[in-house]
Design a protein around this motif. Structure first.
Motif, PDB file in Angstrom:
ATOM      1  N   LEU A  66      10.738  -4.302   7.137  1.00  0.00           N
ATOM      2  CA  LEU A  66      10.758  -3.343   6.047  1.00  0.00           C
ATOM      3  C   LEU A  66       9.517  -3.539   5.195  1.00  0.00           C
ATOM      4  O   LEU A  66       9.225  -4.661   4.771  1.00  0.00           O
ATOM      5  N   ASP A  67       8.792  -2.468   4.948  1.00  0.00           N
ATOM      6  CA  ASP A  67       7.626  -2.515   4.080  1.00  0.00           C
ATOM      7  C   ASP A  67       8.125  -2.250   2.669  1.00  0.00           C
ATOM      8  O   ASP A  67       8.232  -1.099   2.236  1.00  0.00           O
ATOM      9  N   LEU A  68       8.469  -3.320   1.951  1.00  0.00           N
ATOM     10  CA  LEU A  68       9.058  -3.176   0.627  1.00  0.00           C
ATOM     11  C   LEU A  68       8.108  -2.492  -0.349  1.00  0.00           C
ATOM     12  O   LEU A  68       8.550  -1.715  -1.201  1.00  0.00           O
ATOM     13  N   ASP A  69       6.805  -2.761  -0.237  1.00  0.00           N
ATOM     14  CA  ASP A  69       5.850  -2.100  -1.130  1.00  0.00           C
ATOM     15  C   ASP A  69       5.896  -0.593  -0.944  1.00  0.00           C
ATOM     16  O   ASP A  69       5.874   0.170  -1.905  1.00  0.00           O
ATOM     17  N   ALA A  70       5.965  -0.144   0.307  1.00  0.00           N
ATOM     18  CA  ALA A  70       6.038   1.295   0.586  1.00  0.00           C
ATOM     19  C   ALA A  70       7.353   1.876   0.069  1.00  0.00           C
ATOM     20  O   ALA A  70       7.382   2.991  -0.472  1.00  0.00           O
ATOM     21  N   ILE A  71       8.439   1.137   0.217  1.00  0.00           N
ATOM     22  CA  ILE A  71       9.741   1.605  -0.268  1.00  0.00           C
ATOM     23  C   ILE A  71       9.727   1.727  -1.788  1.00  0.00           C
ATOM     24  O   ILE A  71      10.170   2.730  -2.342  1.00  0.00           O
ATOM     25  N   TYR A  72       9.169   0.715  -2.482  1.00  0.00           N
ATOM     26  CA  TYR A  72       9.091   0.776  -3.946  1.00  0.00           C
ATOM     27  C   TYR A  72       8.175   1.899  -4.409  1.00  0.00           C
ATOM     28  O   TYR A  72       8.452   2.577  -5.401  1.00  0.00           O
TER      29      TYR A  72
END
Length: 182
Positions: free
Chosen positions: A83-89
């Motif tokens: 999961l790309d958390l930066d992209a999700i945020y």
């Protein structure tokens, strides 16, 4: 999980051919026996970690034939999920900003007619609400009951433009629903 006497098992990579003649390869992610739905993630062996993959959801009886290619890792194992958390945020932040922008366009305590006039003005001019007043181009103010004679401030040209839009929108509203906005 059976199709034609053969087992479907979560995590197994299969090569399949549908009743429509489509051929694909993918890993079985889920199978719902009551609905007979099979979820297959395609491109498991070819895709790099974190790369997007297609997910196919189809009725198991639409698979004409299949063969087991290999036994893959558990597709639902959280340790294997990328999961790309930066992209999700970032997507969450953008969605929140967009929701705030859209919420500011909705007048609080105004009539449907006032909202329609605001929407019509916003198509060609920058507008915002100041309580129940419509502020156009940060200088022209339209007060309730939102008639052309309730326009004030700004240049004469800006006033005329706003008055024309209000007059046109009120005529359009009255033609669409006679008597509602009298």
């Amino acid at each position: 999980m059976e199709a034609g006497g053969e087992e479907f098992a979560i995590g197994v990579v299969i090569s399949a051919k549908t009743t429509l003649g489509e051929e694909f390869e993918g890993q079985i992610v889920a199978f719902d026996r009551p609905s007979n739905l099979l979820v297959i993630q395609e491109g498991v062996g070819r895709a790099e970690r974190g790369e997007r993959r297609n997910v196919r959801v189809l009725k198991a009886n639409y698979i004409r034939e299949f063969s087991v290619v290999s036994k893959g890792d558990d597709p639902l194992d959280p340790a294997g999920c990328m999961l790309d958390l930066d992209a999700i945020y970032a997507r969450e932040e953008a969605a929140l900003r967009q929701a705030e922008i859209e919420a500011e366009r909705i007048g609080v305590g105004v009539t449907p007619e006032a909202q329609s006039i605001f929407d019509a003005l916003s198509k060609t001019l920058p507008v915002q609400w100041d309580k129940t007043d419509i502020v156009v181009m940060k200088e022209v103010r339209v007060r309730s009951p939102y008639l052309p004679e309730n326009v004030s401030g700004g240049t004469a040209a800006a006033n005329e433009r706003v008055k024309k839009v209000i007059d046109f929108e009120r005529k359009r509203l009255h033609a669409r629903v006679p008597g509602q906005f009298s």
